[in-house]
Design an enzyme around this catalytic site. Structure first.
Site, mmCIF file in Angstrom:
data_model
loop_
_atom_site.group_PDB
_atom_site.id
_atom_site.type_symbol
_atom_site.label_atom_id
_atom_site.label_comp_id
_atom_site.label_asym_id
_atom_site.label_seq_id
_atom_site.Cartn_x
_atom_site.Cartn_y
_atom_site.Cartn_z
ATOM 1 N N ARG A 77 37.522 -10.181 6.243
ATOM 2 C CA ARG A 77 37.468 -10.055 4.782
ATOM 3 C C ARG A 77 36.033 -9.731 4.413
ATOM 4 O O ARG A 77 35.119 -10.532 4.677
ATOM 5 C CB ARG A 77 37.914 -11.355 4.107
ATOM 6 C CG ARG A 77 37.535 -11.403 2.633
ATOM 7 C CD ARG A 77 38.199 -12.505 1.872
ATOM 8 N NE ARG A 77 39.615 -12.231 1.699
ATOM 9 C CZ ARG A 77 40.401 -12.861 0.821
ATOM 10 N NH1 ARG A 77 39.906 -13.811 0.042
ATOM 11 N NH2 ARG A 77 41.672 -12.557 0.719
ATOM 12 N N HIS B 104 43.876 -4.489 0.102
ATOM 13 C CA HIS B 104 44.333 -5.813 0.532
ATOM 14 C C HIS B 104 45.758 -5.667 1.101
ATOM 15 O O HIS B 104 46.730 -6.157 0.507
ATOM 16 C CB HIS B 104 44.301 -6.783 -0.651
ATOM 17 C CG HIS B 104 44.351 -8.235 -0.280
ATOM 18 N ND1 HIS B 104 44.405 -8.678 1.036
ATOM 19 C CD2 HIS B 104 44.372 -9.354 -1.054
ATOM 20 C CE1 HIS B 104 44.454 -10.004 1.036
ATOM 21 N NE2 HIS B 104 44.437 -10.444 -0.203
ATOM 22 N N GLN C 166 48.293 -8.718 1.595
ATOM 23 C CA GLN C 166 48.862 -9.246 0.353
ATOM 24 C C GLN C 166 50.098 -8.446 -0.046
ATOM 25 O O GLN C 166 51.125 -9.017 -0.449
ATOM 26 C CB GLN C 166 47.816 -9.175 -0.771
ATOM 27 C CG GLN C 166 48.325 -9.703 -2.100
ATOM 28 C CD GLN C 166 48.624 -11.187 -2.044
ATOM 29 O OE1 GLN C 166 47.756 -11.974 -1.684
ATOM 30 N NE2 GLN C 166 49.837 -11.593 -2.394
ATOM 31 N N ARG D 55 52.565 -14.972 2.620
ATOM 32 C CA ARG D 55 51.374 -14.522 3.355
ATOM 33 C C ARG D 55 51.472 -14.979 4.806
ATOM 34 O O ARG D 55 51.164 -14.250 5.740
ATOM 35 C CB ARG D 55 50.086 -15.090 2.720
ATOM 36 C CG ARG D 55 49.787 -14.586 1.319
ATOM 37 C CD ARG D 55 49.447 -13.105 1.299
ATOM 38 N NE ARG D 55 48.331 -12.768 2.169
ATOM 39 C CZ ARG D 55 47.038 -12.948 1.853
ATOM 40 N NH1 ARG D 55 46.704 -13.399 0.665
ATOM 41 N NH2 ARG D 55 46.076 -12.623 2.714
ATOM 42 N N ASP E 109 46.486 -8.951 -11.647
ATOM 43 C CA ASP E 109 45.467 -9.588 -10.801
ATOM 44 C C ASP E 109 44.282 -9.927 -11.700
ATOM 45 O O ASP E 109 44.206 -9.467 -12.849
ATOM 46 C CB ASP E 109 45.068 -8.617 -9.663
ATOM 47 C CG ASP E 109 44.098 -9.246 -8.664
ATOM 48 O OD1 ASP E 109 44.027 -10.500 -8.588
ATOM 49 O OD2 ASP E 109 43.395 -8.498 -7.964
ATOM 50 N N CYS F 46 48.719 -12.233 -6.871
ATOM 51 C CA CYS F 46 48.258 -12.594 -5.520
ATOM 52 C C CYS F 46 47.556 -13.949 -5.495
ATOM 53 O O CYS F 46 47.491 -14.583 -4.443
ATOM 54 C CB CYS F 46 47.336 -11.505 -4.981
ATOM 55 S SG CYS F 46 45.785 -11.336 -5.886
HETATM 56 N N1 CP Z 1 45.500 -13.736 -2.421
HETATM 57 C C1 CP Z 1 44.496 -14.026 -1.587
HETATM 58 O O1 CP Z 1 44.099 -13.209 -0.735
HETATM 59 O O2 CP Z 1 43.982 -15.270 -1.737
HETATM 60 P P1 CP Z 1 42.657 -15.869 -1.088
HETATM 61 O O3 CP Z 1 41.500 -15.151 -1.730
HETATM 62 O O4 CP Z 1 42.692 -17.316 -1.424
HETATM 63 O O5 CP Z 1 42.674 -15.623 0.386
HETATM 64 N N1 NVA Z 2 41.138 -8.573 -6.592
HETATM 65 C C1 NVA Z 2 40.852 -9.898 -6.110
HETATM 66 C C2 NVA Z 2 41.874 -10.342 -5.109
HETATM 67 C C3 NVA Z 2 41.679 -11.728 -4.582
HETATM 68 C C4 NVA Z 2 42.678 -12.115 -3.554
HETATM 69 C C5 NVA Z 2 39.468 -9.932 -5.501
HETATM 70 O O1 NVA Z 2 39.120 -8.990 -4.775
HETATM 71 O O2 NVA Z 2 38.726 -10.873 -5.763
#
Ligand code: CP
Ligand code: NVA
Length: 306
Positions: free
Chosen positions: A102, A129, A132, A292, A224, A264
């Site tokens: 990530r 992502h 997700q 997930r 989101d 998400c």
């Molecule tokens: N939706 C998601 O990826 O959540 P986290 O940021 O908690 O991993």
């Molecule tokens: N768009 C959000 C998703 C988090 C899971 C971010 O990137 O923070």
């Protein structure tokens, strides 16, 4: 399938195979049947951004598949002090069977796959992502019994979630309507590729700045956060720009009567969605969060399994 960098790289058949396996793994998990498909394998999990769901679901998923997961905060490994992706990819390839990462730049994820010899899974970048959206598809399938031909509406920021929805829906044959404020549209390359893929799958891709048009008659409504990780300094400005893009009860009522609501998470109630919707009867956010685990177990089994 060796890596999951982007849903654009997957075929429709690969996405369907992941979903089939995810559904089977979920049913087996509920019935207490275990599958140690990844016995003796190790997954490194590099995090340059915060996470609740991704971290816990990958770690538990790896355990349930008989393998081991290592949490590698980028603050604690040398990558965070400037060691190159090239060296990191080569070194970690000597210890591990896969890396979930990530981070900010999509190119860092792609470079890990290019330079290393092990499976790389994208656990979120600024651009995409994919994990997700696989969990979202599993959730939609569970509630609607199909994906093809449904209308999915996304209202809000043109970000990693909406970009990945564009890739995923156009690949799988779901109609997708995205409404963002002007200047906050989805990535232009992602949009162009999704329009091309939609021609092949027969899905409709509709991009606009009109949230009411997007949700009209939708089977699935998605939003989101307005402030993604890394955009904290823009928070006040974004709240003003996005205020007309909230999933309010009135807006949700414009979707089909049996429409479901997905997010998400993490969610910010009173901003991108009102409590009445996210905590109401149409919301399936906790099924979505649970999936997930199952979807990623399927991804890991397909990328790292024998
Ligand atoms: N939706 C998601 O990826 O959540 P986290 O940021 O908690 O991993
Ligand atoms: N768009 C959000 C998703 C988090 C899971 C971010 O990137 O923070």
């Amino acid at each position: 399938m060796k890596h999951l960098l982007s849903l654009y790289d997957c075929t429709k058949e690969e996405i369907e195979a992941i979903l089939d396996l995810a559904i089977k793994l979920k049913a087996d998990n509920k019935a207490g049947r275990t599958h140690h498909i990844l016995k003796g394998k190790s997954l490194g999990m590099i995090f340059s951004k915060s996470s609740t769901r991704t971290r816990v679901s990958f770690e538990v998923g790896m355990y349930q598949l008989g393998g081991q997961a290592l949490f590698l905060s980028s603050n604690d490994i040398q990558l965070g002090r400037g060691e190159s992706i090239y060296d990191t990819a080569n070194v970690l390839s000597r210890f591990l069977d896969g890396i979930m990462i990530r981070t900010y730049a999509q190119s860092d994820v792609e470079d890990l796959a290019k330079y290393g010899s092990i499976s790389i899974i994208n656990g979120l970048t600024d651009l995409l992502h994919p994990c997700q959206i696989l969990a979202d598809f599993q959730t939609i399938y569970e509630h609607k019994g199909k994906l093809e031909g449904l209308k999915l509406a996304y209202v809000g920021d043109g970000n990693n979630i909406s970009n990945s929805l564009l890739y995923g829906c156009s690949k799988i044959g779901m109609n997708v309507s995205i409404a963002t404020p002007m200047g906050f549209e989805c990535d232009s390359t992602v949009t162009a590729r999704a329009l091309e893929d939609a021609k092949k799958s027969g899905s409709l891709v509709d991009i606009s700045n009109d949230p009411d048009k997007a949700v009209a008659n939708a089977d699935v409504v998605v939003t989101d956060t307005w402030v993604s990780m890394g955009q904290e300094a823009e928070k006040q400005e974004r709240i003003k720009i996005f205020k007309d893009y909230q999933v309010s009860a009135e807006r949700m009522a414009q979707a089909k009567e049996d429409a479901i609501f997905l997010h998400c998470l993490p969610a910010y109630r009173g901003y991108e969605v009102v409590p009445e919707v996210i905590d109401g009867p149409q919301s399936v956010i906790f099924d979505e969060a649970e999936n997930r685990l199952h979807a990623q177990k399927a991804v890991m089994a397909m990328c790292m399994g024998e």
